[in-house]
Design a protein around this motif. Structure first.
Motif, PDB file in Angstrom:
ATOM      1  N   LYS A   2       0.853  -1.185   0.000  1.00  0.00           N
ATOM      2  CA  LYS A   2       0.000   0.000   0.000  1.00  0.00           C
ATOM      3  C   LYS A   2       0.889   1.235   0.000  1.00  0.00           C
ATOM      4  CE  LYS A   2      -3.908  -2.038   2.421  1.00  0.00           C
ATOM      5  NZ  LYS A   2      -4.729  -1.977   3.642  1.00  0.00           N
ATOM      6  N   VAL A   3       0.638   2.116  -0.958  1.00  0.00           N
ATOM      7  CA  VAL A   3       1.389   3.355  -1.112  1.00  0.00           C
ATOM      8  C   VAL A   3       0.408   4.497  -0.939  1.00  0.00           C
ATOM      9  CG1 VAL A   3       2.784   4.727  -2.700  1.00  0.00           C
ATOM     10  CG2 VAL A   3       2.984   2.231  -2.711  1.00  0.00           C
ATOM     11  N   GLY A   4       0.768   5.510  -0.160  1.00  0.00           N
ATOM     12  CA  GLY A   4      -0.129   6.622   0.104  1.00  0.00           C
ATOM     13  C   GLY A   4       0.307   7.900  -0.583  1.00  0.00           C
ATOM     14  N   LEU A  22      -3.372   7.402   6.464  1.00  0.00           N
ATOM     15  CA  LEU A  22      -2.741   6.510   5.497  1.00  0.00           C
ATOM     16  C   LEU A  22      -1.896   5.455   6.203  1.00  0.00           C
ATOM     17  CD1 LEU A  22      -1.776   9.184   2.821  1.00  0.00           C
ATOM     18  CD2 LEU A  22      -3.488   7.357   2.546  1.00  0.00           C
ATOM     19  N   CYS A  27      -0.301   1.918   4.846  1.00  0.00           N
ATOM     20  CA  CYS A  27       0.613   2.435   3.818  1.00  0.00           C
ATOM     21  C   CYS A  27       2.053   2.376   4.337  1.00  0.00           C
ATOM     22  CB  CYS A  27       0.259   3.869   3.442  1.00  0.00           C
ATOM     23  SG  CYS A  27      -1.262   3.986   2.488  1.00  0.00           S
ATOM     24  N   ILE A  30       4.685   6.819   1.811  1.00  0.00           N
ATOM     25  CA  ILE A  30       3.751   7.925   1.607  1.00  0.00           C
ATOM     26  C   ILE A  30       4.461   9.074   0.906  1.00  0.00           C
ATOM     27  CG2 ILE A  30       2.252   9.632   2.725  1.00  0.00           C
ATOM     28  CD1 ILE A  30       1.869   7.561   4.992  1.00  0.00           C
ATOM     29  N   ASP A  56       0.362  -3.278  -6.415  1.00  0.00           N
ATOM     30  CA  ASP A  56       0.341  -2.280  -5.344  1.00  0.00           C
ATOM     31  C   ASP A  56      -1.005  -1.555  -5.352  1.00  0.00           C
ATOM     32  OD1 ASP A  56       2.963  -2.903  -4.747  1.00  0.00           O
ATOM     33  OD2 ASP A  56       3.808  -1.072  -5.618  1.00  0.00           O
TER      34      ASP A  56
END
Length: 69
Positions: A2-4, A22, A27, A30, A56
């Protein structure tokens, strides 16, 4: 992974609420921007889009819309 992505419109605004949300949603990385919405270049968003890979999930805190006149 997970990328924020977090963004505020002015340098006076704070990203803490978005970053906390996030991180709380898992995440691991970030990216962020502090610029006006009229700015075409968003370095943090560009970096996030280059960073994410197949599988992702790119997460944002919330989306807002501006009504048409």
């Amino acid at each position: 992974m997970k990328v924020g992505y977090a963004r505020v419109s002015t340098v006076d605004q704070n990203l803490d609420l978005q970053i906390d949300a996030l991180k709380g949603n898992g995440c691991e990385q970030i990216f962020q921007d502090k610029f006006s919405g009229v700015t075409d270049k968003r370095k943090g968003l560009e970096e996030a889009l280059q960073y994410v890979r197949s599988g992702d999930t790119l997460m944002v805190w919330r989306l807002t819309t501006i009504p048409n006149p």
